[in-house]
Design an enzyme around this catalytic site. Sequence first.
Site, PDB file in Angstrom:
ATOM      1  N   ARG A  48      34.874   6.391  15.384  1.00 18.26           N
ATOM      2  CA  ARG A  48      35.427   5.034  15.379  1.00 18.26           C
ATOM      3  C   ARG A  48      35.918   4.575  16.749  1.00 18.26           C
ATOM      4  NH1 ARG A  48      32.920   3.274  11.039  1.00 18.26           N
ATOM      5  NH2 ARG A  48      33.533   4.391   9.156  1.00 18.26           N
ATOM      6  N   GLU A  83      27.383   6.642   1.503  1.00 20.92           N
ATOM      7  CA  GLU A  83      26.369   5.609   1.308  1.00 20.92           C
ATOM      8  C   GLU A  83      25.259   6.126   0.392  1.00 20.92           C
ATOM      9  OE1 GLU A  83      24.930   3.931   4.983  1.00 20.92           O
ATOM     10  OE2 GLU A  83      26.863   4.140   6.002  1.00 20.92           O
ATOM     11  N   GLU A 137      39.172   3.322   6.301  1.00 18.17           N
ATOM     12  CA  GLU A 137      39.716   2.419   5.283  1.00 18.17           C
ATOM     13  C   GLU A 137      40.788   3.122   4.456  1.00 18.17           C
ATOM     14  OE1 GLU A 137      36.601  -0.109   3.153  1.00 18.17           O
ATOM     15  OE2 GLU A 137      35.430   1.381   4.232  1.00 18.17           O
ATOM     16  N   ASP A 169      27.033   8.861   6.731  1.00 20.94           N
ATOM     17  CA  ASP A 169      26.785   8.296   8.059  1.00 20.94           C
ATOM     18  C   ASP A 169      28.022   8.576   8.920  1.00 20.94           C
ATOM     19  OD1 ASP A 169      25.970   6.768  10.215  1.00 20.94           O
ATOM     20  OD2 ASP A 169      26.617   4.878   9.310  1.00 20.94           O
ATOM     21  N   GLU A 223      30.977   7.944   6.306  1.00 18.16           N
ATOM     22  CA  GLU A 223      30.659   6.768   5.520  1.00 18.16           C
ATOM     23  C   GLU A 223      29.822   7.237   4.340  1.00 18.16           C
ATOM     24  OE1 GLU A 223      28.950   3.774   8.188  1.00 18.16           O
ATOM     25  OE2 GLU A 223      31.006   3.133   8.671  1.00 18.16           O
ATOM     26  N   ASP A 275      20.431   1.073   8.956  1.00 23.11           N
ATOM     27  CA  ASP A 275      21.656   1.169   8.158  1.00 23.11           C
ATOM     28  C   ASP A 275      22.208  -0.237   7.950  1.00 23.11           C
ATOM     29  OD1 ASP A 275      23.645   2.409   6.701  1.00 23.11           O
ATOM     30  OD2 ASP A 275      24.903   2.800   8.452  1.00 23.11           O
ATOM     31  N   GLN A 314      32.817   3.709  18.672  1.00 24.31           N
ATOM     32  CA  GLN A 314      32.244   2.506  18.052  1.00 24.31           C
ATOM     33  C   GLN A 314      33.020   1.248  18.437  1.00 24.31           C
ATOM     34  OE1 GLN A 314      32.287   2.709  13.754  1.00 24.31           O
ATOM     35  NE2 GLN A 314      31.416   0.664  13.471  1.00 24.31           N
ATOM     36  N   LYS A 351      27.439   6.172  16.254  1.00 22.05           N
ATOM     37  CA  LYS A 351      26.760   6.427  14.984  1.00 22.05           C
ATOM     38  C   LYS A 351      25.594   7.400  15.107  1.00 22.05           C
ATOM     39  CE  LYS A 351      28.621   3.182  12.302  1.00 22.05           C
ATOM     40  NZ  LYS A 351      29.111   3.432  10.951  1.00 22.05           N
ATOM     41  N   THR A 366      23.463  11.838  11.034  1.00 16.67           N
ATOM     42  CA  THR A 366      23.552  11.228   9.711  1.00 16.67           C
ATOM     43  C   THR A 366      23.034  12.262   8.728  1.00 16.67           C
ATOM     44  OG1 THR A 366      23.065   9.050  10.662  1.00 16.67           O
ATOM     45  CG2 THR A 366      22.850   9.262   8.272  1.00 16.67           C
ATOM     46  N   TYR A 400      30.701  -1.598  20.500  1.00 18.10           N
ATOM     47  CA  TYR A 400      29.844  -2.316  19.551  1.00 18.10           C
ATOM     48  C   TYR A 400      29.645  -3.803  19.849  1.00 18.10           C
ATOM     49  CZ  TYR A 400      33.190  -4.901  16.591  1.00 18.10           C
ATOM     50  OH  TYR A 400      34.103  -5.787  16.107  1.00 18.10           O
ATOM     51  N   HIS A 451      33.979  -3.214   2.078  1.00 14.68           N
ATOM     52  CA  HIS A 451      33.952  -2.456   3.336  1.00 14.68           C
ATOM     53  C   HIS A 451      33.906  -3.406   4.536  1.00 14.68           C
ATOM     54  CE1 HIS A 451      33.046   0.607   6.312  1.00 14.68           C
ATOM     55  NE2 HIS A 451      31.975  -0.057   6.675  1.00 14.68           N
TER      56      HIS A 451
HETATM   57 MN    MN Z   1      26.920   3.319   7.951  1.00 16.51          MN
END
Ligand code: MN
Length: 394
Positions: free
Chosen positions: A218, A182, A339, A214, A180, A107, A221, A234, A238, A225, A114
Amino acid sequence: MTAIEFSHDTVFGIDNLPYGAFSIGGGARRIGVRFGEHVIDLRTALDDPVFDSPTLNAFMAQGRARWVEVREQLTDLIESESLPAESVHGIDCVTLHLPFEVADYVDFYASEHHASNLGRLFRPGTEPLLPNWKHLPVGYHGRSGTIVVSGTPIVRPTGQRRLGAGAYPEFGPTAQLDIEAEMGFVVGTPSPIGQPIGPDEFAEHVFGAVLVNDWSARDIQAWEYVPLGPFLGKSFATSISSWVVPLLALDNARVEGPGQDPVPLPYLRESRSWALDVELTVSWNGYEVAHPRYGLMYWSPAQMLAHMTSNGASTRTGDFFASGTISGPARSDRGAFIELSWGGSEPIIVGEEVRTFVQDGDEVVITATAPGARGRRIGFGDVAGRVVPSGRAR
Ligand code: MN
């Protein structure tokens, strides 16, 4: 022999012809092509055993010349109304499955808007884009075994998260489940170790494109991360759309892209951009909340594949790579709820309700279209998922 009735308004017209895996009444899975409100069984229509398979991998491995040939054969059969009647099924009569067996999964993080927004949210007070971002498409290796087809329920993940700076970490269901939106791309023609795929070789290797959600936790993450990147926040699920739109159908969707400054290193330069004008719609419990535009992405899919193989890594049929969240300058362009809600501080109106992150029972559906031939549009179908509580499979 039969003629298929279809509306000329369909986004599944003759200039699209996306591939998928289907079954009927619990029978064996096989390969079909969507046309209008029908699925054409390719084993029956073309009398070719490569389509008598539960996934597209065997056909994808045959390479681009064969992809062109099959598309021409199928177009001829439809236009001359010569399809065997027994090869045509109504879309409502079939069950759709994961269209290809996923080999490796990567990914990326290819949207400047973003990456800037997440930088501001995750690292407030610092430069939002890290120094490498405009020199290479940043990515990470995901978990191919948890890629699921549209419609698969999404179990709310559990994990370790820290509820405040300096607080002691806790374990439990994520409180910040996000999406997400995508685009994803699947490799058909493999490449050996030591032989990078240049950006202009993209169409020789990539079979087609799908929509991707995806799913992202949060809170998990944000805590995990640093320093090695996304992991359990993550890898729980997916989702991808059921139909693989062949690259051969996307010629009219190619656009210039937003431009790149600084000019990338030579191994990332394209003679013609593979930026694609795909317009997505994100719906939350039936209400449209965002309209991300893939044509605004900083890095093209050809540059992502070139970078992914630039160290000499091989690719296999079924390798899958996704763009990263598609976001743009406007609020309505934002393809992730972190976002849209600006980290949970600006609630999102979803019909009569207010949301920040995804709640149990919520359903998110992403759809998309792109320019096709003769002014028409082609569709990617949808990628849908409903969230179920932690600890329950269904
Ligand atoms: Mn992603």
